[in-house]
Design an enzyme around this catalytic site. Structure first.
Site: not given
Length: 143
Positions: A26, A34, A68
């Protein structure tokens, strides 16, 4: 940490191959639209152009709740985090970016130039989009 980008999920998340192991990353201090949101696909395409198939250097800052890696990512010599903001395909995530981060200036410049998502009259930050349940956010025209 040397790596190679093997996939791009969206405008702020990618997967790299490090020593024959995949790692989901990330991008730190930014938040991109999104995929179901306006400019989400363009943001992913931008990150893909910057990074897909290219060598990447990671400056890992930690892990998120999805495990992540959170990192500053440089792809083929380009700071991907900063370039996404510069192109107008990500917001500086003020919640995580330092007050003196150069990302704030890059966002201001992109907004002034109406690059990327800033071409929209009322762009909706992804944190608001997610809070409202991905796509149910009613867009209200400014008065």
């Amino acid at each position: 940490m040397p790596a190679r980008v093997v996939s791009v999920h969206d405008g702020d998340t990618l997967t790299v191959l490090v020593e024959a192991r995949q790692m989901k990353v990330r991008l730190a201090e930014i938040d991109a639209p999104e995929l179901g949101q306006p400019f989400g696909s363009r943001s992913r395409q931008s990150l893909s152009e910057l990074c897909f198939g290219k060598p990447a250097a990671l400056d890992v800052r930690g892990r998120d709740r999805y495990q992540r890696a959170i990192a500053r990512v440089t792809c083929a010599g380009t700071d991907a985090n900063a370039e996404q903001v510069h192109r107008g395909y990500a917001w500086t995530y003020a919640r995580y970016a330092r007050a003196d981060s150069p990302l704030h200036l890059l966002q201001s410049e992109a907004r002034s130039a109406q690059r990327g998502l800033w071409a929209d009259a009322a762009p909706v930050p992804p944190w608001d989009w997610r809070r409202q349940g991905r796509g149910r956010l009613a867009r209200v025209a400014p008065r």
